[in-house]
Design a protein around this motif. Sequence first.
Motif, PDB file in Angstrom:
ATOM      1  N   LEU A  30       0.872  -1.307  -0.219  1.00 50.91           N
ATOM      2  CA  LEU A  30      -0.006   0.021   0.104  1.00 50.91           C
ATOM      3  C   LEU A  30       0.689   1.162   0.127  1.00 50.91           C
ATOM      4  O   LEU A  30       0.524   2.488  -0.464  1.00 50.91           O
TER       5      LEU A  30
ATOM      6  N   TYR B 295       3.550   1.410  -1.377  1.00 49.79           N
ATOM      7  CA  TYR B 295       4.574   1.366  -2.616  1.00 49.79           C
ATOM      8  C   TYR B 295       6.089   1.124  -2.397  1.00 49.79           C
ATOM      9  O   TYR B 295       6.857   1.529  -3.325  1.00 49.79           O
TER      10      TYR B 295
ATOM     11  N   LEU C 241      -6.981  -0.025   5.714  1.00 50.28           N
ATOM     12  CA  LEU C 241      -7.725   0.089   4.878  1.00 50.28           C
ATOM     13  C   LEU C 241      -9.150  -0.048   5.680  1.00 50.28           C
ATOM     14  O   LEU C 241      -9.988   0.804   5.065  1.00 50.28           O
TER      15      LEU C 241
ATOM     16  N   GLN D 120      -9.620   3.777   7.035  1.00 51.21           N
ATOM     17  CA  GLN D 120     -10.061   4.657   5.719  1.00 51.21           C
ATOM     18  C   GLN D 120     -11.488   4.686   5.740  1.00 51.21           C
ATOM     19  O   GLN D 120     -12.163   5.522   5.355  1.00 51.21           O
TER      20      GLN D 120
ATOM     21  N   ASN E  46     -12.440   0.179   0.346  1.00 48.46           N
ATOM     22  CA  ASN E  46     -11.787   0.375  -0.887  1.00 48.46           C
ATOM     23  C   ASN E  46     -11.317  -1.006  -1.556  1.00 48.46           C
ATOM     24  O   ASN E  46     -10.055  -1.325  -1.411  1.00 48.46           O
TER      25      ASN E  46
ATOM     26  N   GLU F 123      -8.717  -0.833  -4.326  1.00 50.26           N
ATOM     27  CA  GLU F 123      -7.146  -0.695  -4.157  1.00 50.26           C
ATOM     28  C   GLU F 123      -6.675  -2.076  -4.095  1.00 50.26           C
ATOM     29  O   GLU F 123      -5.730  -2.034  -4.696  1.00 50.26           O
TER      30      GLU F 123
ATOM     31  N   ARG G 174      -6.286  -3.158  -7.715  1.00 53.14           N
ATOM     32  CA  ARG G 174      -4.999  -2.556  -8.462  1.00 53.14           C
ATOM     33  C   ARG G 174      -3.887  -3.308  -8.087  1.00 53.14           C
ATOM     34  O   ARG G 174      -2.908  -3.696  -8.797  1.00 53.14           O
TER      35      ARG G 174
ATOM     36  N   ALA H 276     -11.240  -2.158 -10.429  1.00 57.76           N
ATOM     37  CA  ALA H 276     -10.992  -0.809 -10.322  1.00 57.76           C
ATOM     38  C   ALA H 276     -11.775   0.335 -10.985  1.00 57.76           C
ATOM     39  O   ALA H 276     -12.455  -0.299 -11.863  1.00 57.76           O
TER      40      ALA H 276
ATOM     41  N   ASP I  82      -9.426   5.027 -13.220  1.00 57.68           N
ATOM     42  CA  ASP I  82      -8.162   4.497 -12.642  1.00 57.68           C
ATOM     43  C   ASP I  82      -7.506   3.621 -13.708  1.00 57.68           C
ATOM     44  O   ASP I  82      -6.306   3.772 -13.865  1.00 57.68           O
TER      45      ASP I  82
END
Length: 268
Positions: free
Chosen positions: A73, A75, A100, A103, A113, A116, A119, A246, A250
């Motif tokens: 998450l 990166y 997550l 959030q 989400n 996410e 992706r 997604a 995006d």
Amino acid sequence: MHSRPINQAAGLMDLAMPEAPKLISVVSHGDEKAELPLLWRLCSSLVGFGYSVAVLDGSMEESVDNPGLEQMLDYAYWGGKDTDTPTWRIIPSRLGLQSLCLQAQSNPKELFNLAELGRLFAQENVVLVYSDARTLTLMLNQLSTNPLLATSNTKSSLLTSYLALKRLLLIGKIEPTITNVISVDTEMDAQKDSNPSKGLVECAEQFLDYRVNALTVNLPHTDESPCPAVERLALALLERAVPLQAHWSDMSSRLSATSHLESTFRSL
């Protein structure tokens, strides 16, 4: 966020978008005797069907030496699939799933989400989340899916599975798929213990006004061959799986970026 254009190319954009991975969830409530053998067999069955599987293990915490979902998450770590052969891998995910969920809690009107995860695991066919009932309640709220709740005929499993079922039903309004897992050595053992756990059935009816329709899964101790009961269960879970799709904007951005990179490499 840009809206989807209405033109002749819109249909081609749909063709360019890869199929989203599907989400399956298994409740972790402390009954390792039932959960872990079934989880292993379930993943093996999915791989046998030709699906690659990423297991997000919410019972295992990420660390610098053992990175997982939290690093993905941020990166800082990318766990891309490095083979075309269907396989399954376990990813530590406790902290990432908690992030997550936080959030989702900060925006009550928004769904968890899931895009996410779509992706991050776009190269996988199935994402299997193995976590506690509290996390799954936040994740699966307002989604038409049934997490798998595995139980055994032990006293501790009765208590923990009941508490998990209570949270899923009363807080999340989620009806899990309940399985009574029986480890057997012979066909005689399977016949002897073929009834689901009566304790959970009685407690659910008395205190939750809920009728439990548990499935019984007999797992051989040593046999490594495919288990037909688990294969049927895997197919049933796939039918109710949630696509981790997604948002189009995006995905279109990713496709544009990929096209730009390909053009750049051709010019080198």
